[in-house]
Scaffold this motif. Structure first.
Motif, short mmCIF file in Angstrom:
data_model
loop_
_atom_site.label_atom_id
_atom_site.label_comp_id
_atom_site.label_asym_id
_atom_site.label_seq_id
_atom_site.Cartn_x
_atom_site.Cartn_y
_atom_site.Cartn_z
N LEU A 239 74.56 49.43 58.21
CA LEU A 239 74.43 50.89 58.23
C LEU A 239 73.28 51.34 59.12
O LEU A 239 73.32 52.43 59.69
CB LEU A 239 74.23 51.42 56.81
CG LEU A 239 74.42 52.92 56.61
CD1 LEU A 239 75.87 53.31 56.82
CD2 LEU A 239 73.96 53.34 55.22
N ASP A 240 72.25 50.50 59.27
CA ASP A 240 71.09 50.89 60.07
C ASP A 240 71.33 50.73 61.56
O ASP A 240 70.42 50.93 62.37
CB ASP A 240 69.86 50.09 59.66
CG ASP A 240 70.04 48.58 59.80
OD1 ASP A 240 71.03 48.16 60.45
OD2 ASP A 240 69.21 47.83 59.28
N GLY A 241 72.56 50.38 61.95
CA GLY A 241 72.88 50.28 63.36
C GLY A 241 72.82 48.89 63.92
O GLY A 241 73.32 48.63 65.01
N GLN A 242 72.19 47.96 63.21
CA GLN A 242 72.17 46.57 63.67
C GLN A 242 73.56 45.98 63.54
O GLN A 242 74.34 46.37 62.68
CB GLN A 242 71.18 45.75 62.84
CG GLN A 242 69.74 46.19 62.96
CD GLN A 242 68.82 45.35 62.10
OE1 GLN A 242 69.25 44.38 61.50
NE2 GLN A 242 67.56 45.73 62.05
N GLY A 243 73.88 45.04 64.39
CA GLY A 243 75.19 44.41 64.31
C GLY A 243 75.18 43.06 64.97
O GLY A 243 74.20 42.67 65.63
N TRP A 244 76.27 42.31 64.80
CA TRP A 244 76.38 40.98 65.37
C TRP A 244 77.79 40.76 65.88
O TRP A 244 78.75 41.38 65.40
CB TRP A 244 76.08 39.91 64.31
CG TRP A 244 74.93 40.24 63.41
CD1 TRP A 244 73.60 40.06 63.67
CD2 TRP A 244 74.99 40.82 62.10
NE1 TRP A 244 72.84 40.49 62.62
CE2 TRP A 244 73.66 40.97 61.64
CE3 TRP A 244 76.02 41.24 61.28
CZ2 TRP A 244 73.35 41.50 60.39
CZ3 TRP A 244 75.73 41.79 60.05
CH2 TRP A 244 74.40 41.90 59.61
N GLN A 245 77.91 39.87 66.84
CA GLN A 245 79.20 39.39 67.31
C GLN A 245 79.21 37.87 67.17
O GLN A 245 78.37 37.19 67.75
CB GLN A 245 79.43 39.79 68.77
CG GLN A 245 79.58 41.29 69.00
CD GLN A 245 80.86 41.85 68.40
OE1 GLN A 245 81.84 41.13 68.21
NE2 GLN A 245 80.86 43.14 68.11
N LEU A 246 80.13 37.37 66.38
CA LEU A 246 80.23 35.94 66.14
C LEU A 246 81.53 35.41 66.71
O LEU A 246 82.59 36.03 66.56
CB LEU A 246 80.18 35.64 64.64
CG LEU A 246 78.98 36.18 63.86
CD1 LEU A 246 79.16 35.93 62.38
CD2 LEU A 246 77.69 35.55 64.36
N ASN A 247 81.46 34.27 67.39
CA ASN A 247 82.68 33.63 67.90
C ASN A 247 83.44 33.01 66.74
O ASN A 247 82.87 32.43 65.81
CB ASN A 247 82.33 32.55 68.92
CG ASN A 247 81.73 33.13 70.18
OD1 ASN A 247 82.09 34.23 70.60
ND2 ASN A 247 80.80 32.40 70.81
N ALA A 248 84.76 33.13 66.79
CA ALA A 248 85.60 32.56 65.74
C ALA A 248 87.02 32.47 66.25
O ALA A 248 87.41 33.16 67.21
CB ALA A 248 85.55 33.41 64.47
N GLY A 249 87.81 31.64 65.60
CA GLY A 249 89.21 31.51 65.95
C GLY A 249 90.05 32.66 65.41
O GLY A 249 89.57 33.47 64.61
N PRO A 250 91.31 32.72 65.81
CA PRO A 250 92.15 33.85 65.41
C PRO A 250 92.51 33.88 63.93
O PRO A 250 92.89 34.93 63.41
CB PRO A 250 93.41 33.67 66.28
CG PRO A 250 93.44 32.21 66.59
CD PRO A 250 92.02 31.78 66.70
N GLN A 251 92.40 32.76 63.24
CA GLN A 251 92.79 32.70 61.82
C GLN A 251 91.58 32.53 60.90
O GLN A 251 91.73 32.09 59.77
CB GLN A 251 93.78 31.55 61.60
CG GLN A 251 95.03 31.64 62.43
CD GLN A 251 95.82 32.92 62.19
OE1 GLN A 251 95.93 33.38 61.06
NE2 GLN A 251 96.37 33.49 63.25
N VAL A 252 90.40 32.87 61.36
CA VAL A 252 89.20 32.67 60.56
C VAL A 252 89.31 33.42 59.23
O VAL A 252 89.85 34.53 59.15
CB VAL A 252 87.95 33.14 61.34
CG1 VAL A 252 88.01 34.64 61.65
CG2 VAL A 252 86.69 32.81 60.58
N LEU A 253 88.81 32.78 58.17
CA LEU A 253 88.82 33.36 56.84
C LEU A 253 87.39 33.63 56.39
O LEU A 253 86.50 32.82 56.61
CB LEU A 253 89.50 32.42 55.84
CG LEU A 253 90.98 32.12 56.11
CD1 LEU A 253 91.51 31.12 55.09
CD2 LEU A 253 91.81 33.40 56.08
#
Length: 305
Positions: A239-253
């Protein structure tokens, strides 16, 4: 001191006065009969004829909240209706608590925050594309679905779309395949919005939340400028605007483990990792080189499944 006698009104002088009165009267009638914004209808006490769309109920203090045509509140001690909230032309599908507020998803794509303690409607927000995704009209098998199946799908998708966070500032993320929006509950302020890359879409049905963040998987079918397939991934949002992008496969759970940790299972190659939303980082590998055999006890930092 001089004075003038009262002048009798002629027909010509009466007409403007009547016209003014008619205009004022019409304005008052229009004001009294104008549509209520967003179709809000609050009945208190009672007035609730709950015929729930789902079996969902939530307890909040002295009240039990039910999802029916609208939002119904009952006194937990007596079972009597306390208040009832409707929106004309819309059906409530799912609700979640964000701090002390009940946030409701409606089938017309509106999201509403209501304070149960005084049944005050605090804000409404329309989320582009939400109504279409909830209805499922664009799905390949949409034409063969029964009314019951359509309703069940709408409720399931509403539950996936609404992802609350309660720390440090309560709010909600609303996730659709083409858009994610995050609202602060205090005033409904839009704090974050994100669209996936072209050729990609978010998957609300696999999204999870912790106390302070929301993690949304992303599936891609397109290619980059070099013609290589676009990778999948996970978008993390605070909510504070911080964020992340994580690599993962198409079926990640994804699976929430506690208030700050999410298990990420990306199949047999990458394996299982744990992401801490408070730290904004992956935890050390569990069952990795330091634990070569399954029979050995995992490292104490590894959360239990």
């Amino acid at each position: 001191m001089s004075w003038k006698p009262l002048r009798a009104l002629t027909r010509r002088s009466v007409l403007p006065a009547l016209a003014a009165m008619l205009v004022l009267g019409a304005g008052a009638a229009a004001h009294a009969n104008r549509p209520v914004p967003f179709g809000d209808r609050m009945a208190t006490p009672g007035g609730a004829d709950a015929s729930p769309v789902s079996a969902q109920t939530l307890n909040t203090g002295t009240l039990e909240l039910k999802v029916g045509p609208g939002l119904e509140a009952y006194d937990r001690a007596t079972g009597r209706p306390a208040w009832s909230y409707r929106r004309e032309g819309a059906t409530a599908l799912y609700l979640a608590m964000a701090g002390e507020s009940a946030v409701v998803v409606w089938d017309d794509g509106m999201v509403t925050s209501v304070r149960p303690s005084d049944h005050e409607v605090r804000w409404h927000r329309a989320v582009p594309g939400l109504s279409d995704w909830l209805s499922g009209d664009g799905d390949p098998d949409a034409a063969t679905r029964t009314d019951t199946e359509r309703r069940e799908i709408a409720v399931q998708r509403a539950a996936a779309a609404l992802q609350p966070v309660i720390e440090d500032e309560p709010g909600v993320a609303v996730v659709t395949p083409a858009l994610t929006m995050v609202f602060r509950d205090r005033d409904g302020d839009l704090r974050f919005n994100s669209r996936p890359l072209g050729g990609c879409s978010y998957d609300p049905l696999r999204a999870v939340h912790t106390d302070d963040a929301v993690l949304v998987p992303r599936t891609c079918t397109g290619t980059n400028s070099s013609g290589h397939p676009l990778p999948g991934g996970i978008t993390g949002i605070r909510l504070d605007g911080q964020g992340w992008q994580l690599n993962a496969g198409p079926q990640v759970l994804l699976k929430s483990l506690d208030g700050h940790q999410v298990a990420i299972d990306d199949g047999p190659i990458v394996g299982r990792r744990v992401f801490d939303t408070r730290k904004g980082a992956l935890e050390p590998l569990c069952g990795g080189p330091t634990v070569p055999f399954a029979a050995l006890k995992p490292h104490t930092d590894c959360p239990a499944s």
